[in-house]
Design a protein around this motif. Structure first.
Motif, PDB file in Angstrom:
ATOM      1  N   LEU A  84      11.833  67.626  76.013  1.00 27.73           N
ATOM      2  CA  LEU A  84      12.358  66.363  75.491  1.00 27.73           C
ATOM      3  C   LEU A  84      13.653  66.659  74.749  1.00 27.73           C
ATOM      4  N   PHE A  85      14.761  66.182  75.277  1.00 32.37           N
ATOM      5  CA  PHE A  85      16.067  66.475  74.712  1.00 32.37           C
ATOM      6  C   PHE A  85      16.372  65.539  73.541  1.00 32.37           C
ATOM      7  N   ILE A  86      16.474  66.116  72.360  1.00 34.32           N
ATOM      8  CA  ILE A  86      16.934  65.369  71.199  1.00 34.32           C
ATOM      9  C   ILE A  86      17.991  66.214  70.481  1.00 34.32           C
ATOM     10  N   GLU A  87      18.738  65.586  69.586  1.00 34.74           N
ATOM     11  CA  GLU A  87      19.724  66.297  68.787  1.00 34.74           C
ATOM     12  C   GLU A  87      19.463  66.042  67.315  1.00 34.74           C
ATOM     13  N   ASN A  88      19.565  67.083  66.529  1.00 33.87           N
ATOM     14  CA  ASN A  88      19.303  67.016  65.092  1.00 33.87           C
ATOM     15  C   ASN A  88      20.615  67.238  64.351  1.00 33.87           C
ATOM     16  N   SER A  89      21.086  66.203  63.689  1.00 35.36           N
ATOM     17  CA  SER A  89      22.352  66.317  62.959  1.00 35.36           C
ATOM     18  C   SER A  89      22.136  66.645  61.489  1.00 35.36           C
ATOM     19  N   GLY A  90      20.868  66.767  61.093  1.00 34.21           N
ATOM     20  CA  GLY A  90      20.584  67.015  59.689  1.00 34.21           C
ATOM     21  C   GLY A  90      19.824  68.301  59.478  1.00 34.21           C
TER      22      GLY A  90
END
Length: 219
Positions: free
Chosen positions: A43-49
């Motif tokens: 599952l492709f997600i991006e974490n900016s924090g």
């Protein structure tokens, strides 16, 4: 464990981590899932924090961009500190368990900091499209990249029975977090330090004890 072996371990983790992230980033649309097994998905997600997606701007009166910059700079100092810790335990010839644990933590931290520092200038966005590497229209800037996560293990996905107080009828999913190879390395390193604490720090403690006894006998 020698410095060369530690560097090989770190390099192996970094290569697997970055190759997996580059593949996901250039083949998946943000939020796209692929079921490998019923209990494991890509599952492709991006974490900016920070951990669990938390952002400094959620807690401090600053912009999200400023919060991201502060977090990335903090991570850089943290990686430098962990790197010095690794050099120090190797120099002192500490236990192999301790060196492996610190090397894993360092490799994982370095893997994620690469995303935070460089991905914003290497890729365009992944919203409703597959990102392009070395894009002419990058989604961010230096120090403003997002960490790529993709490993998802919803081993239990069910609904709480109605008779359970407060949560009855609500969805229950275990394991919820989405993470990456670098996160796995960090968690494994920390786990080794917690589970094998005595073995990890045993050599140093024994050496200090012997040196203390020798000093006392001379006196």
């Amino acid at each position: 464990m020698s410095l060369n072996k530690s560097l090989l371990l770190i390099a192996a983790i970094l290569i697997v981590d970055q190759l997996s992230k580059l593949y996901i980033k250039t083949h998946f649309v943000l939020g796209e899932p692929v079921e490998v097994f019923s209990w494991f998905k890509i599952l492709f997600i991006e974490n900016s924090g920070a951990a669990w997606g938390a952002k400094l701007s959620d807690f401090l009166p600053i912009s999200e961009r400023s919060g991201k910059l502060i977090l990335t700079v903090f991570r850089l100092f943290a990686v430098a500190g962990i790197g010095y810790w690794l050099f120090d335990v190797i120099r002192k010839k500490s236990s192999k368990t301790l060196i492996i644990a610190v090397a894993l933590i360092f490799a994982g931290a370095l893997g994620n900091i690469i995303d935070s520092v460089f991905y914003g200038v290497l890729f365009d966005h992944s919203n409703n499209q597959v990102a392009t590497l070395f894009s002419d229209d990058p989604y961010g800037g230096i120090f403003h990249g997002k960490v790529v996560d993709m490993l998802y293990f919803p081993m239990i996905d069910t609904v709480w029975p109605e008779w359970v107080p407060f949560v009855g009828g609500n969805n229950f999913r275990f394991f919820e977090p989405v993470f990456n190879v670098a996160d796995t390395a960090i968690s494994t390193g920390v786990g080794i330090l917690l589970v094998f604490n005595k073995k990890a720090f045993g050599n140093t403690e024994e050496t200090d004890s012997i040196e203390g006894n020798q000093t006392a006998s001379k006196e």
